[in-house]
Design a protein around this motif. Structure first.
Motif, PDB file in Angstrom:
ATOM      1  N   TRP A  64       0.854  -1.174   0.000  1.00  0.00           N
ATOM      2  CA  TRP A  64       0.000   0.000   0.000  1.00  0.00           C
ATOM      3  C   TRP A  64       0.890   1.222   0.000  1.00  0.00           C
ATOM      4  N   ARG A  65       0.443   2.241  -0.698  1.00  0.00           N
ATOM      5  CA  ARG A  65       1.261   3.448  -0.772  1.00  0.00           C
ATOM      6  C   ARG A  65       1.002   4.392   0.396  1.00  0.00           C
ATOM      7  N   THR A  66      -0.253   4.436   0.849  1.00  0.00           N
ATOM      8  CA  THR A  66      -0.589   5.414   1.881  1.00  0.00           C
ATOM      9  C   THR A  66      -1.400   4.758   3.003  1.00  0.00           C
TER      10      THR A  66
END
Length: 61
Positions: A28-30
């Motif tokens: 996941w990026r954020t």
């Protein structure tokens, strides 16, 4: 002699299938991505619990 009655209980097909569990992504990026996954996971679990409770009520009738 007591009279024995049999009856067939029918559970609607819509109660026999839960929402699919969301797939965890490799990365996941954020934090928002993680939060959205957790919301989807909670929704799928709630869907299954509600349907299971409805099946239980049908079976108790």
């Amino acid at each position: 002699m007591p009279r024995v009655e049999t009856r067939t209980l029918e559970v609607p097909p819509s109660l026999l299938q839960c929402m699919p569990e969301p797939q965890a992504r490799a990365a996941w990026r954020t934090q928002r991505d993680v939060a959205l996954f957790l919301i989807e996971l909670a929704e799928a679990g709630e869907d299954c619990r509600v349907k299971l409770d409805a099946v239980r009520k049908v079976m108790e009738r």
